[in-house]
Design a protein around this motif. Structure first.
Motif, PDB file in Angstrom:
ATOM      1  N   MET A 143       0.853  -1.198   0.000  1.00 59.54           N
ATOM      2  CA  MET A 143       0.000   0.000   0.000  1.00 59.54           C
ATOM      3  C   MET A 143       0.886   1.243   0.000  1.00 59.54           C
ATOM      4  SD  MET A 143      -2.924   1.166   2.752  1.00 59.54           S
ATOM      5  CE  MET A 143      -3.945  -0.256   2.403  1.00 59.54           C
ATOM      6  N   SER A 154      -7.492   7.457  -0.191  1.00 57.93           N
ATOM      7  CA  SER A 154      -7.826   6.252   0.570  1.00 57.93           C
ATOM      8  C   SER A 154      -8.749   5.341  -0.235  1.00 57.93           C
ATOM      9  CB  SER A 154      -8.478   6.625   1.898  1.00 57.93           C
ATOM     10  OG  SER A 154      -7.574   7.310   2.741  1.00 57.93           O
ATOM     11  N   ASP A 155      -9.688   5.946  -0.963  1.00 55.47           N
ATOM     12  CA  ASP A 155     -10.594   5.164  -1.799  1.00 55.47           C
ATOM     13  C   ASP A 155      -9.847   4.472  -2.939  1.00 55.47           C
ATOM     14  OD1 ASP A 155     -12.740   5.876  -0.251  1.00 55.47           O
ATOM     15  OD2 ASP A 155     -13.425   7.485  -1.582  1.00 55.47           O
ATOM     16  N   ARG A 170     -14.536  17.329  -0.479  1.00 50.59           N
ATOM     17  CA  ARG A 170     -14.870  15.926  -0.221  1.00 50.59           C
ATOM     18  C   ARG A 170     -16.005  15.461  -1.130  1.00 50.59           C
ATOM     19  NH1 ARG A 170     -16.677  16.137   5.583  1.00 50.59           N
ATOM     20  NH2 ARG A 170     -17.076  13.912   5.287  1.00 50.59           N
ATOM     21  N   LEU A 186       2.038   5.043   0.634  1.00 55.43           N
ATOM     22  CA  LEU A 186       1.819   5.983   1.728  1.00 55.43           C
ATOM     23  C   LEU A 186       1.912   7.421   1.236  1.00 55.43           C
ATOM     24  CD1 LEU A 186       1.603   6.709   4.796  1.00 55.43           C
ATOM     25  CD2 LEU A 186       4.121   6.575   4.859  1.00 55.43           C
ATOM     26  N   ALA A 210      -7.054  13.198   1.190  1.00 53.13           N
ATOM     27  CA  ALA A 210      -6.787  11.892   1.797  1.00 53.13           C
ATOM     28  C   ALA A 210      -7.959  10.938   1.580  1.00 53.13           C
ATOM     29  CB  ALA A 210      -6.513  12.051   3.288  1.00 53.13           C
ATOM     30  N   GLU A 211      -9.179  11.458   1.634  1.00 50.57           N
ATOM     31  CA  GLU A 211     -10.353  10.608   1.429  1.00 50.57           C
ATOM     32  C   GLU A 211     -10.358  10.016   0.025  1.00 50.57           C
ATOM     33  OE1 GLU A 211     -15.231  10.983   1.466  1.00 50.57           O
ATOM     34  OE2 GLU A 211     -14.018  12.389   2.647  1.00 50.57           O
ATOM     35  N   HIS A 271      -6.932   7.919  10.260  1.00 51.30           N
ATOM     36  CA  HIS A 271      -5.581   8.293   9.852  1.00 51.30           C
ATOM     37  C   HIS A 271      -4.680   8.468  11.070  1.00 51.30           C
ATOM     38  CE1 HIS A 271      -7.334   8.842   5.958  1.00 51.30           C
ATOM     39  NE2 HIS A 271      -8.003   9.931   6.312  1.00 51.30           N
ATOM     40  N   TRP A 325      -4.617   4.064  -1.098  1.00 57.44           N
ATOM     41  CA  TRP A 325      -3.467   4.660  -0.430  1.00 57.44           C
ATOM     42  C   TRP A 325      -3.678   4.674   1.085  1.00 57.44           C
ATOM     43  CZ3 TRP A 325       0.698   7.863  -2.637  1.00 57.44           C
ATOM     44  CH2 TRP A 325       0.758   7.793  -4.030  1.00 57.44           C
ATOM     45  N   SER A 326      -2.583   4.728   1.807  1.00 54.66           N
ATOM     46  CA  SER A 326      -2.605   4.939   3.254  1.00 54.66           C
ATOM     47  C   SER A 326      -2.173   6.373   3.531  1.00 54.66           C
ATOM     48  CB  SER A 326      -1.646   3.959   3.934  1.00 54.66           C
ATOM     49  OG  SER A 326      -1.529   4.262   5.317  1.00 54.66           O
ATOM     50  N   ALA A 327      -2.921   7.080   4.385  1.00 51.34           N
ATOM     51  CA  ALA A 327      -2.633   8.490   4.669  1.00 51.34           C
ATOM     52  C   ALA A 327      -2.154   8.662   6.107  1.00 51.34           C
ATOM     53  CB  ALA A 327      -3.870   9.345   4.425  1.00 51.34           C
ATOM     54  N   ARG A 328      -1.175   9.534   6.268  1.00 48.60           N
ATOM     55  CA  ARG A 328      -0.626   9.833   7.591  1.00 48.60           C
ATOM     56  C   ARG A 328      -0.418  11.341   7.686  1.00 48.60           C
ATOM     57  NH1 ARG A 328       4.270   6.199  10.087  1.00 48.60           N
ATOM     58  NH2 ARG A 328       4.662   7.335  12.033  1.00 48.60           N
TER      59      ARG A 328
END
Length: 288
Positions: free
Chosen positions: A1, A30-31, A148, A3, A26-27, A56, A34-37
């Motif tokens: 995945m 993520s869909d 969003r 980041l 990020a939303e 997150h 991806w991984s968000a930090r």
């Protein structure tokens, strides 16, 4: 995945706008898997509880804001949304195969990034000609606003309701998550003196320093909502918005919601002037 790391701050003095538009991006990512930090200042988690509520990770920085710390996380992409950071910081994030993305709406400092996103209406490439390299891809104008997906799903419902002629029966007041200058209380006072016969929904974040003063200013037809989970739906039920001219301007534009824009920060003046000059930007936002 893969980041993606977001470097953005939030707090009572600067509000939540930077982190909120990063959350919108990020939303979407993520869909896509991806991984968000998030890497933010101390206190950002309290100002924008949605970050952790969305699942997150949020890392707080204190005295040492070193880009090497983010680079060590080995992200595939880094997004910087911060008025106090510029080319020197962004250069420290660069690595082969990594995209450095900057969100900006000031065009007042040099950047060293792969992509620069500025959604301000009427923004032109010439505004950045001397402060980014020729290799930087510029994404300018409202079509690149970080909104969003939920706002777009509510658009048809909002437009259908607003197309019916009638008096303003419901107003939403939102001066930003923290509203450090308590513009909200002054707006509520003005609504009260106007004699308008409408219900009023007032929105603040849990980190707003003047919550008690706003509570004291409420009239019987007014309701205060703190960090409402259904905020987009609440806005979509309004006939008129009175709000700060930051990133929430684009959310209201997607809904086609008539709005009175209030300048609550110096950087919002260009935004207000551009929205006033042309209604084309609203249709452009709604069609993308």
């Amino acid at each position: 995945m893969s980041l993606v790391v977001f470097r953005a701050d939030a707090g009572p003095g600067i509000g939540a706008g930077h982190v909120m538009r990063c959350l919108a991006f990020a939303e979407v990512l993520s869909d896509m898997g991806w991984s968000a930090r998030f890497v933010s200042n101390a206190g950002a988690a309290e100002t924008v509880p949605m970050v952790r509520a969305a699942g997150h990770q949020l890392d707080e920085i204190h005295d040492d804001d070193d880009p090497a710390h983010i680079a060590a996380l080995l992200p595939k992409a880094v997004v910087v949304d911060h008025y106090g950071l510029a080319a020197d910081y962004e250069r420290g994030l660069a690595a082969p195969g990594r995209a450095v993305i900057v969100f900006d709406d000031l065009a007042d400092r040099p950047h060293d990034c792969n992509f620069l996103i500025d959604p301000v209406p009427d923004r032109a490439a010439t505004d950045y000609a001397s402060i980014v390299s020729d290799e930087c891809s510029l994404m300018l104008g409202p079509r690149y606003a970080m909104v969003r997906p939920v706002w777009r799903t509510l658009r048809a419902q909002s437009l259908a309701r607003l197309s019916k002629e009638g008096a303003v029966r419901r107003i939403i007041v939102s001066m930003g998550s923290t509203d450090p200058d308590d513009v909200t209380s002054r707006v509520l006072s003005a609504i009260g003196h106007s004699g308008v016969n409408a219900e009023v929904d007032v929105v603040l974040g849990s980190g707003a320093p003047h919550r008690e003063r706003v509570k004291a200013a409420l009239l019987p037809q007014m309701r205060l909502h703190i960090d409402p989970p259904g905020y987009p739906s609440l806005v979509a039920e309004a006939d008129l918005a009175i709000g700060a001219a930051g990133s929430s301007s684009f959310e209201r534009a997607v809904l086609g919601l008539p709005s009175l824009l209030v300048q609550t920060a110096e950087n919002q003046m260009f935004n207000i002037a551009a929205f006033v000059r042309s209604e084309e930007h609203t249709s452009e936002l709604q069609s993308h």
